[in-house]
Write an enzyme that holds these catalytic residues in place. Structure first.
Site, PDB file in Angstrom:
ATOM      1  N   GLU A  36      31.326  39.164  28.605  1.00  0.00           N
ATOM      2  CA  GLU A  36      32.709  38.878  29.350  1.00  0.00           C
ATOM      3  C   GLU A  36      33.791  39.937  28.651  1.00  0.00           C
ATOM      4  O   GLU A  36      34.709  40.385  29.187  1.00  0.00           O
ATOM      5  CB  GLU A  36      33.088  37.494  29.125  1.00  0.00           C
ATOM      6  CG  GLU A  36      31.983  36.695  30.138  1.00  0.00           C
ATOM      7  CD  GLU A  36      32.735  37.120  31.623  1.00  0.00           C
ATOM      8  OE1 GLU A  36      33.825  37.334  31.898  1.00  0.00           O
ATOM      9  OE2 GLU A  36      31.594  36.815  32.419  1.00  0.00           O
ATOM     10  N   CYS A 191      33.970  43.171  48.612  1.00  0.00           N
ATOM     11  CA  CYS A 191      35.230  42.827  48.781  1.00  0.00           C
ATOM     12  C   CYS A 191      36.084  43.771  47.798  1.00  0.00           C
ATOM     13  O   CYS A 191      37.039  43.095  46.953  1.00  0.00           O
ATOM     14  CB  CYS A 191      35.780  41.430  48.858  1.00  0.00           C
ATOM     15  SG  CYS A 191      37.486  41.281  49.262  1.00  0.00           S
ATOM     16  N   CYS A 198      34.138  44.697  55.230  1.00  0.00           N
ATOM     17  CA  CYS A 198      34.402  43.461  55.886  1.00  0.00           C
ATOM     18  C   CYS A 198      33.337  43.236  57.127  1.00  0.00           C
ATOM     19  O   CYS A 198      32.898  42.057  57.675  1.00  0.00           O
ATOM     20  CB  CYS A 198      35.918  43.662  56.729  1.00  0.00           C
ATOM     21  SG  CYS A 198      37.119  43.822  55.447  1.00  0.00           S
ATOM     22  N   CYS A 201      30.551  41.452  55.710  1.00  0.00           N
ATOM     23  CA  CYS A 201      30.910  40.379  55.055  1.00  0.00           C
ATOM     24  C   CYS A 201      30.597  38.755  55.329  1.00  0.00           C
ATOM     25  O   CYS A 201      31.067  38.644  56.622  1.00  0.00           O
ATOM     26  CB  CYS A 201      32.517  40.198  54.493  1.00  0.00           C
ATOM     27  SG  CYS A 201      33.139  39.238  53.596  1.00  0.00           S
ATOM     28  N   CYS A 207      38.128  34.594  56.906  1.00  0.00           N
ATOM     29  CA  CYS A 207      38.879  35.386  56.056  1.00  0.00           C
ATOM     30  C   CYS A 207      40.377  35.774  56.776  1.00  0.00           C
ATOM     31  O   CYS A 207      40.381  36.351  57.887  1.00  0.00           O
ATOM     32  CB  CYS A 207      38.266  36.761  55.949  1.00  0.00           C
ATOM     33  SG  CYS A 207      39.538  37.859  55.025  1.00  0.00           S
TER      34      CYS A 207
HETATM   35  S1  SF4 Z   1      36.124  39.926  55.429  1.00  0.00           S
HETATM   36 FE1  SF4 Z   1      37.859  39.228  53.642  1.00  0.00          FE
HETATM   37  S2  SF4 Z   1      36.463  38.423  52.177  1.00  0.00           S
HETATM   38 FE2  SF4 Z   1      35.253  39.845  53.424  1.00  0.00          FE
HETATM   39  S3  SF4 Z   1      35.334  41.845  52.486  1.00  0.00           S
HETATM   40 FE3  SF4 Z   1      36.919  41.986  54.314  1.00  0.00          FE
HETATM   41  S4  SF4 Z   1      38.664  41.275  53.006  1.00  0.00           S
HETATM   42 FE4  SF4 Z   1      37.154  40.634  51.615  1.00  0.00          FE
END
Ligand code: SF4
Length: 351
Positions: A36, A191, A198, A201, A207
């Site tokens: 970390e 992200c 996206c 995602c 989102c």
């Molecule tokens: S949909 Fe939202 S959470 Fe997913 S990659 Fe795009 S901005 Fe990030």
């Protein structure tokens, strides 16, 4: 959404997360702590060889506490931010004095040690012992700001408080070590700050930033900081019928999968592309007024170059990501806003 977030994130992690990091095998408190600290300001791939050398030389906390500071700094040499190594060493000595040579399994006792803030302490507790503790590093702040549509610089106390509350409310009841790693991996690989993917995602359904077209704006940058500037060339080729040659952008990154003018960082790359795809002379380009477009983390200066009466080479016909588009078809295509403005507001060719 809160349970859903963890369920979807863990499902994503099982398939796409990192499972072979050296500090995961075993996830002993000392190894997790060291990783970390090394990972603050430094990327995983850079950290791995340093981590392996460090634990080979100083395999546990008492060994670290007993080592001369010079040896610790030598093992750290090349990683930068040496205050991290000094704090690590000082914290190890304190653990020998106060906690029988172990890291304490307690948030307050951990944050009382040099170099360990609330998020690092949470990461150690969750990964080493599976305790139900949240983290809020830069990656997590970015993801939560986007998924929950939270505007305001995350360094502001009120925004940070809000993000901590969300991070805690979303904690799952099991698999805390995996969940913690999953959050880091998700922010680092999917992200991401500049190129969020996206389209693939697992959070896209919920989102808020994606729904509202605010992905590039969130998280809100630190106020008052001048944004760096990037330059790019866009190539506007028009055939004799006034149709424009558009290219589909890659599925990830800024303006993912939208149709746009072909874009290149410099004239060499642009000339190479032009010669491969179009007849005519690159040097006969008509430079148009540059446009400046603001993203969250940088300003993009777009320099359009235009050729009229251009002819495509045969290879263009086979390329599904390149097409001639008539002006009245532009409205039906997904085109980045500044490029649409450029195409629609620039005068039609005469004749
Ligand atoms: S949909 Fe939202 S959470 Fe997913 S990659 Fe795009 S901005 Fe990030």
């Amino acid at each position: 959404m809160s349970d859903d977030f963890a369920i979807r994130l863990l499902a994503w992690f099982d398939v796409s997360g990192r499972h072979d990091l050296p500090w995961q095998h075993p996830r002993a408190p000392y190894r997790v702590w060291l990783s970390e600290i090394m990972l603050q300001q430094t990327q995983v791939q850079v950290v791995i060889p340093y981590f392996e050398r460090f634990v080979a030389a100083l395999p546990d906390l008492p060994a670290l506490a007993a080592a001369p500071l010079d040896d610790v700094l030598a093992l750290w040499s090349g990683l930068g931010y040496y205050a991290r190594a000094r704090n690590l060493h000082a914290a190890a000595k304190l653990c020998v004095e106060r906690h029988d040579g172990d890291l304490p399994r307690d948030l307050d006792a951990l944050t009382a040690l040099p170099g360990i803030g609330r998020s690092t302490a949470g990461a150690i507790l969750a990964q080493a012992w599976g305790d139900r503790c949240a983290i809020l590093d830069g990656n997590v702040k970015r993801v939560l700001s986007r998924v929950h549509g939270i505007a305001g610089w995350p360094g502001l106390p009120a925004i940070e408080k809000q993000l901590w509350a969300i991070a805690e409310a979303q904690l799952p009841h099991a698999r805390l070590a995996d969940y913690t790693q999953a959050q880091m991996d998700f922010g680092a690989t999917l992200c991401t700050r500049h190129d969020p993917a996206c389209v693939i995602c697992p959070m896209q359904r919920d989102c808020i930033a994606l729904r509202d077209g605010r992905v590039a704006e969130l998280p809100t940058p630190k106020p008052g900081k001048p944004l760096p500037e990037r330059r790019t060339l866009v190539l506007w080729a028009e055939d004799s019928a006034g149709r424009v040659l558009l290219q589909r952008r890659p599925p990830v990154g800024i303006w993912a999968a939208l149709w746009s003018l072909p874009e290149h960082d410099d004239h060499d790359a642009a000339r190479h592309w032009f010669d491969a795809h179009l007849g005519g002379d690159y040097d006969h380009a008509e430079p148009l007024q540059a446009i400046v477009h603001g993203f969250t983390h940088y300003r993009l200066q777009i320099q359009p170059l235009r050729w009229r009466g251009a002819e495509a080479k045969p290879a263009v016909g086979d390329n599904v990501d390149l097409r001639w588009v008539a002006r009245d078809e532009l409205v039906a295509l997904g085109i980045p806003a500044p490029i649409r403005k450029l195409l629609e507001n620039t005068q039609l060719p005469e004749g």
